[in-house]
Design an enzyme around this catalytic site. Structure first.
Site, PDB file in Angstrom:
ATOM      1  N   ASN A   9       0.871  -1.179   0.000  1.00  0.00           N
ATOM      2  CA  ASN A   9       0.000   0.000   0.000  1.00  0.00           C
ATOM      3  C   ASN A   9       0.904   1.224   0.000  1.00  0.00           C
ATOM      4  OD1 ASN A   9      -1.762   2.074   0.554  1.00  0.00           O
ATOM      5  ND2 ASN A   9      -2.245   1.406   2.643  1.00  0.00           N
ATOM      6  N   TRP A  10       0.952   1.908  -1.135  1.00  0.00           N
ATOM      7  CA  TRP A  10       1.871   3.050  -1.250  1.00  0.00           C
ATOM      8  C   TRP A  10       1.318   4.307  -0.589  1.00  0.00           C
ATOM      9  CZ3 TRP A  10       5.109   3.533  -6.394  1.00  0.00           C
ATOM     10  CH2 TRP A  10       5.987   2.424  -6.467  1.00  0.00           C
ATOM     11  N   LYS A  11       0.053   4.284  -0.175  1.00  0.00           N
ATOM     12  CA  LYS A  11      -0.564   5.467   0.450  1.00  0.00           C
ATOM     13  C   LYS A  11      -0.329   6.695  -0.439  1.00  0.00           C
ATOM     14  CE  LYS A  11      -0.064   3.160   4.830  1.00  0.00           C
ATOM     15  NZ  LYS A  11       0.092   3.232   6.284  1.00  0.00           N
ATOM     16  N   HIS A  93      -9.427   1.384   5.106  1.00  0.00           N
ATOM     17  CA  HIS A  93      -8.143   1.554   5.795  1.00  0.00           C
ATOM     18  C   HIS A  93      -8.330   2.500   6.985  1.00  0.00           C
ATOM     19  CE1 HIS A  93      -4.026   2.632   6.679  1.00  0.00           C
ATOM     20  NE2 HIS A  93      -3.665   1.544   6.019  1.00  0.00           N
ATOM     21  N   GLU A  95      -6.606   4.814   8.120  1.00  0.00           N
ATOM     22  CA  GLU A  95      -6.316   6.228   7.860  1.00  0.00           C
ATOM     23  C   GLU A  95      -7.520   6.921   7.228  1.00  0.00           C
ATOM     24  OE1 GLU A  95      -2.638   5.555   5.762  1.00  0.00           O
ATOM     25  OE2 GLU A  95      -1.725   4.927   7.655  1.00  0.00           O
ATOM     26  N   GLU A 163      -5.349  -4.769  10.728  1.00  0.00           N
ATOM     27  CA  GLU A 163      -4.267  -3.808  10.926  1.00  0.00           C
ATOM     28  C   GLU A 163      -4.493  -3.026  12.218  1.00  0.00           C
ATOM     29  OE1 GLU A 163      -2.284  -2.644   6.977  1.00  0.00           O
ATOM     30  OE2 GLU A 163      -4.092  -1.464   7.138  1.00  0.00           O
ATOM     31  N   GLY A 169       2.955   1.987  10.744  1.00  0.00           N
ATOM     32  CA  GLY A 169       3.992   3.014  10.591  1.00  0.00           C
ATOM     33  C   GLY A 169       4.764   3.327  11.859  1.00  0.00           C
ATOM     34  N   SER A 208       3.571  -2.409  10.248  1.00  0.00           N
ATOM     35  CA  SER A 208       5.018  -2.537  10.451  1.00  0.00           C
ATOM     36  C   SER A 208       5.587  -3.895  10.050  1.00  0.00           C
ATOM     37  CB  SER A 208       5.381  -2.198  11.908  1.00  0.00           C
ATOM     38  OG  SER A 208       5.060  -0.847  12.184  1.00  0.00           O
ATOM     39  N   GLY A 229       2.818  -1.266   4.244  1.00  0.00           N
ATOM     40  CA  GLY A 229       2.886   0.141   3.859  1.00  0.00           C
ATOM     41  C   GLY A 229       4.302   0.547   3.517  1.00  0.00           C
ATOM     42  N   GLY A 230       4.994   1.116   4.484  1.00  0.00           N
ATOM     43  CA  GLY A 230       6.328   1.678   4.263  1.00  0.00           C
ATOM     44  C   GLY A 230       7.291   0.759   3.527  1.00  0.00           C
TER      45      GLY A 230
HETATM   46  P1  PGA Z   1       3.032   0.076   7.543  1.00  0.00           P
HETATM   47  O1  PGA Z   1       1.542   0.339   6.999  1.00  0.00           O
HETATM   48  O2  PGA Z   1       3.495  -1.234   6.937  1.00  0.00           O
HETATM   49  O3  PGA Z   1       3.827   1.252   7.057  1.00  0.00           O
HETATM   50  O4  PGA Z   1       2.951  -0.023   9.036  1.00  0.00           O
HETATM   51  C1  PGA Z   1       0.632  -0.697   6.851  1.00  0.00           C
HETATM   52  C2  PGA Z   1      -0.678  -0.184   6.296  1.00  0.00           C
HETATM   53  O5  PGA Z   1      -1.158   0.871   6.753  1.00  0.00           O
HETATM   54  O6  PGA Z   1      -1.279  -0.811   5.392  1.00  0.00           O
END
Ligand code: PGA
Length: 251
Positions: A9-11, A93, A95, A163, A169, A208, A229-230
């Site tokens: 997930n590149w956000k 998600h 966020e 999640e 993150g 993470s 994500g990251g």
């Molecule tokens: P992260 O994000 O791997 O950077 O913790 C995961 C996500 O929000 O899908």
């Protein structure tokens, strides 16, 4: 036997230049013992699809509007995502639940719209730290699942991503035992809601995930993949996660 799914997930990250990373990811995905997917910013979908062609990486979106078209400035419909070549979308998600105030009902409507137009869906659920500390993690997560599960939910097109908000993150992850317990609770709730279809549905862990912890998380009970994500932004970080399923003992 559920084949594992590793999704990135590149956000709100990435550019046309950064799509060079997708080449390395696609090359690794060819030999991987799992399905690989990337949820990209809408601006990159068409270019990414053209770049990877019908390769080993599914290209998808991070959100979708429930309506097909109309007066919704700034939003993108499932029809448009399909038009750009996307094959799936994330919905719910944390966020978006936090930043855009999306409710379970919104998430459900988005998942149903995606399905109507032939997109696969990764539906995200997860508790906050305050909810976990209050001993409510399982109730919150299974409640979100019940409230946002789309009509006709089936393993062929729907995966669930657990999640924990506090793990996203932050470099913090739950223990493997905690992940396995939550995934077991999600599977049990799914059995209640969709019967035997629950056995085939993939449950991803997200928060993470890195090349270092992927293997032990992916080996946990009822964990059928990862949402990353990251560590999905570069091939150097993402490829070791894609390669982790091949290193797991055959169960
Ligand atoms: P992260 O994000 O791997 O950077 O913790 C995961 C996500 O929000 O899908």
């Amino acid at each position: 036997m559920r084949r594992k799914l590793v999704a990135g997930n590149w956000k709100m990250n990435g550019s046309l230049e950064a799509l060079a990373e997708v080449d390395g990811i696609a090359a690794a995905a060819k030999g991987a013992n799992c399905d690989v997917a990337l949820a990209l910013p809408a601006t990159l979908l068409l270019s990414a699809v053209e770049r990877v062609g019908g390769s080993s990486v599914a290209i998808g979106a991070q959100d979708v509007h429930p309506a097909e078209k109309g007066a919704h400035t700034g939003c993108i419909s499932a029809v448009m995502l399909k038009d750009a070549g996307a094959s799936f979308t994330l919905v719910g998600h944390s966020e978006r639940r936090a930043d855009q105030g999306e409710t379970d009902a919104d998430v459900r409507a988005k998942a149903e719209a995606a399905r109507r137009h032939g997109l696969a869906v990764i539906l995200c659920v997860g508790e906050t730290l305050a909810e976990r500390d209050a001993g409510r993690a399982e109730a919150v997560v299974t409640g979100q699942l019940e409230g946002s599960l789309p009509e006709g939910a089936a393993a062929e097109w729907l995966s669930i991503a657990y999640e924990p908000v506090w793990a996203i993150g932050t470099g913090r992850t739950p223990t493997v035992a905690d992940v396995a317990a939550m995934h077991g609770a999600i599977r049990a709730k799914l059995r209640e809601l969709v019967g035997t279809e629950a056995e085939a549905m993939r449950l991803l862990y997200g928060g993470s995930v890195t090349g270092e912890n992927a293997a032990e998380l992916l080996d946990a009970g009822d964990v059928d993949g990862a949402l990353v994500g990251g560590a999905s932004l570069t091939a150097v970080k993402f490829v070791p996660i894609i390669e982790a399923p091949a290193r797991l003992p055959v169960s």
